[in-house]
Scaffold this motif. Structure first.
Motif, short mmCIF file in Angstrom:
data_model
loop_
_atom_site.label_atom_id
_atom_site.label_comp_id
_atom_site.label_asym_id
_atom_site.label_seq_id
_atom_site.Cartn_x
_atom_site.Cartn_y
_atom_site.Cartn_z
N ILE A 19 -24.94 88.04 -11.00
CA ILE A 19 -25.32 89.36 -10.91
C ILE A 19 -25.12 89.96 -12.22
CG2 ILE A 19 -25.06 91.49 -9.98
CD1 ILE A 19 -24.68 90.10 -7.47
N VAL A 20 -23.84 89.94 -12.77
CA VAL A 20 -23.22 90.68 -13.92
C VAL A 20 -23.27 89.54 -15.23
CG1 VAL A 20 -22.15 92.24 -12.48
CG2 VAL A 20 -20.90 90.29 -13.35
N GLY A 21 -23.14 88.46 -15.12
CA GLY A 21 -23.01 87.70 -16.21
C GLY A 21 -21.67 87.23 -16.53
N ASP A 22 -21.40 86.47 -17.47
CA ASP A 22 -20.22 85.96 -18.14
C ASP A 22 -19.77 87.06 -18.88
OD1 ASP A 22 -18.06 84.88 -19.80
OD2 ASP A 22 -18.60 82.77 -19.00
N LEU A 80 -9.55 86.56 -9.88
CA LEU A 80 -9.80 86.67 -11.37
C LEU A 80 -10.67 87.96 -11.65
CD1 LEU A 80 -8.90 85.91 -14.27
CD2 LEU A 80 -11.14 84.20 -14.34
N ARG A 81 -10.50 89.00 -12.26
CA ARG A 81 -11.08 89.98 -12.78
C ARG A 81 -11.23 89.78 -14.48
NH1 ARG A 81 -11.95 93.33 -8.65
NH2 ARG A 81 -10.42 93.22 -6.98
N THR A 82 -11.90 90.83 -14.96
CA THR A 82 -12.29 90.95 -16.46
C THR A 82 -10.98 90.69 -17.34
OG1 THR A 82 -14.21 92.24 -16.09
CG2 THR A 82 -13.35 91.95 -18.53
N ASP A 83 -9.80 91.45 -16.87
CA ASP A 83 -8.58 91.62 -17.41
C ASP A 83 -7.25 91.30 -16.96
OD1 ASP A 83 -8.59 93.70 -15.97
OD2 ASP A 83 -8.62 95.29 -17.60
N SER A 84 -7.49 90.73 -15.58
CA SER A 84 -6.06 90.45 -14.93
C SER A 84 -6.62 89.49 -13.69
CB SER A 84 -5.64 91.70 -14.18
OG SER A 84 -6.71 92.22 -13.08
N LEU A 85 -5.19 88.70 -13.38
CA LEU A 85 -5.21 87.78 -12.46
C LEU A 85 -4.50 88.22 -11.30
CD1 LEU A 85 -5.75 84.84 -11.23
CD2 LEU A 85 -3.97 84.03 -12.65
N ILE A 86 -4.74 88.14 -9.98
CA ILE A 86 -4.09 88.74 -8.86
C ILE A 86 -3.78 87.36 -7.95
CG2 ILE A 86 -3.89 90.13 -6.98
CD1 ILE A 86 -5.69 92.01 -8.28
N ARG A 87 -2.54 87.30 -7.67
CA ARG A 87 -2.06 86.14 -6.97
C ARG A 87 -1.25 86.80 -5.72
NH1 ARG A 87 -2.20 81.13 -9.83
NH2 ARG A 87 -2.21 81.45 -12.09
N TRP A 88 -1.86 86.26 -4.59
CA TRP A 88 -1.29 86.73 -3.42
C TRP A 88 -0.62 85.49 -2.49
CZ3 TRP A 88 -1.38 86.40 1.87
CH2 TRP A 88 -1.07 87.40 2.78
N THR A 89 0.48 85.72 -2.14
CA THR A 89 1.32 84.50 -1.52
C THR A 89 2.01 85.33 -0.41
OG1 THR A 89 1.26 83.39 -3.31
CG2 THR A 89 2.56 82.50 -1.57
N GLY A 90 1.55 84.86 0.94
CA GLY A 90 2.60 85.44 1.95
C GLY A 90 2.97 86.93 1.93
N GLY A 91 2.11 87.97 1.39
CA GLY A 91 2.70 89.41 1.54
C GLY A 91 2.98 89.66 0.05
N GLU A 96 -1.24 89.84 -13.29
CA GLU A 96 -0.62 89.35 -14.50
C GLU A 96 -1.91 89.84 -15.43
OE1 GLU A 96 -0.56 84.93 -14.92
OE2 GLU A 96 0.34 85.55 -13.26
N PRO A 97 -1.50 90.18 -16.57
CA PRO A 97 -2.89 90.65 -17.74
C PRO A 97 -3.49 89.28 -18.09
CG PRO A 97 -0.78 90.89 -18.90
CD PRO A 97 -0.32 90.41 -17.52
N VAL A 98 -4.64 89.19 -18.46
CA VAL A 98 -5.66 88.12 -18.71
C VAL A 98 -6.18 88.65 -20.25
CG1 VAL A 98 -7.58 86.46 -18.55
CG2 VAL A 98 -5.87 87.00 -16.75
N GLU A 99 -5.98 87.84 -21.34
CA GLU A 99 -6.50 88.10 -22.72
C GLU A 99 -8.02 87.49 -22.81
OE1 GLU A 99 -5.23 90.26 -24.60
OE2 GLU A 99 -3.53 90.42 -23.53
N PRO A 100 -8.85 88.18 -23.30
CA PRO A 100 -10.26 87.49 -23.59
C PRO A 100 -10.37 86.23 -23.80
CG PRO A 100 -10.33 89.80 -24.35
CD PRO A 100 -8.71 89.33 -24.13
N ASP A 101 -9.44 85.43 -24.77
CA ASP A 101 -9.45 84.07 -25.18
C ASP A 101 -8.93 83.22 -23.74
OD1 ASP A 101 -6.91 84.93 -25.36
OD2 ASP A 101 -6.61 84.17 -27.32
N GLU A 102 -8.27 83.69 -22.95
CA GLU A 102 -7.67 82.87 -21.77
C GLU A 102 -8.51 82.92 -20.64
OE1 GLU A 102 -3.02 83.85 -21.83
OE2 GLU A 102 -4.32 85.64 -21.24
N TRP A 103 -9.68 83.65 -20.61
CA TRP A 103 -10.44 83.83 -19.59
C TRP A 103 -11.23 82.74 -19.07
CZ3 TRP A 103 -15.05 84.13 -17.07
CH2 TRP A 103 -15.24 84.89 -15.81
N HIS A 104 -11.85 81.92 -19.87
CA HIS A 104 -12.66 80.89 -19.24
C HIS A 104 -11.83 79.89 -19.09
CE1 HIS A 104 -16.12 82.56 -21.99
NE2 HIS A 104 -16.55 82.55 -20.77
N GLY A 105 -10.53 79.43 -19.59
CA GLY A 105 -9.81 78.49 -19.28
C GLY A 105 -9.13 78.82 -17.84
#
Length: 277
Positions: free
Chosen positions: A56-59, A241-252, A257-266
């Motif tokens: 819908i929104v593209g890469d 995974l969002r445009t600029d952040s990664l959310i990890r949820w484990t057991g509550g 954590e922030p994500v840089e543009p050059d890290e996103w695809h990896g």
């Protein structure tokens, strides 16, 4: 459209030891349409196929951007996208194809229209969610098409509380609205009950969702036409995974954590097992 390829796509091992086997290496590969099988299919799907809106929104960081592919709500296209290309999708796509798989495997599965409940407590527009009702000893919801938290186990449509393997509780209660019968709710560990979606247990055809699907995939005010997002269940929780952040949820415990543009695809490749393209 091959069920075997679909099962391989979600990492589902259909082999089960035979009760009357005569050799130690014999397995019975007949997949019975039982409640236990349905639960295994649902968990496998949630942990293998992401809920995402990239068509819908593209890469967001494509060096040679092309127009987004868009959403096509027909089964051959959904099979090609989700099974053969190993992509994800949103509810109309994920539950749309999963209903086909359940029926092919012998389950008594119905497509059901629902209304996701927004922050303001309303459910609009109508049929903005595709869920699935399946008949066993009673009616259950099977849903592999929501964002986090994901429904991981069949949920009885009779008020029984089901706690999944990461500690999230789910239930279906009677709706107070005159236009919908039921309300699906969830509760995170040590949290309060929160509304997820309203629905009436009435079978629908896939074509019933086409108008709302087109609206949600194109309207500027749609929650799916803004920023890209991809989320998937894990053994212990979920990750988004969002445009600029990664959310990890484990057991509550939720960590962002922030994500840089050059890290996103990896990161996308590592989290979802495939390229974002």
């Amino acid at each position: 459209m091959e069920t075997t390829a679909y099962l391989e796509r979600i990492g589902f091992d259909e082999r089960r030891p035979s009760a009357n086997r005569t050799q130690s290496n014999h397995v019975d590969t007949e997949l019975a349409p039982t409640l236990e099988t349905a639960g295994r299919l649902q968990r496998a799907h949630a942990q293998a196929v992401p809920f995402e809106n990239l068509d819908i929104v593209g890469d967001p960081f494509d060096a040679d951007p092309t127009p987004p592919a868009g959403v096509q709500l027909n089964l051959p296209h959904l099979y090609q996208k989700i099974v053969e290309r190993e992509r994800g999708g949103f509810c109309f796509e994920l539950n749309g194809l999963f209903t086909w798989l359940l029926r092919e495997l012998g389950f008594d599965a119905d497509r059901v229209a629902a209304r996701m409940v927004g922050d303001d407590g309303t459910g609009r527009p109508p049929a903005n969610h595709h869920t699935i009702a399946v008949e066993f000893d009673r009616r259950y919801l099977l849903d592999v098409g929501t964002g986090a938290p994901q429904l991981r186990r069949p949920l009885p449509i009779d008020g029984e509380v089901v706690v999944d393997d990461v500690g999230v509780a789910w239930r279906v209660v009677e709706s107070e609205r005159p236009d919908e019968e039921f309300l699906t709710q969830y509760r995170l560990p040590e949290g309060e009950w929160e509304d997820r979606y309203l629905f009436t247990d009435r079978p629908r055809e896939l074509s019933y969702f086409e108008a709302t699907c087109e609206y949600l995939a194109s309207a500027p005010e749609s929650p799916f036409t803004g920023a890209p997002v991809a989320t998937i269940a894990t053994e212990y929780g979920y990750q988004t995974l969002r445009t600029d952040s990664l959310i990890r949820w484990t057991g509550g415990d939720e960590r962002e954590e922030p994500v840089e543009p050059d890290e996103w695809h990896g990161l996308f490749q590592a989290l979802f097992g495939r390229s974002s393209r």
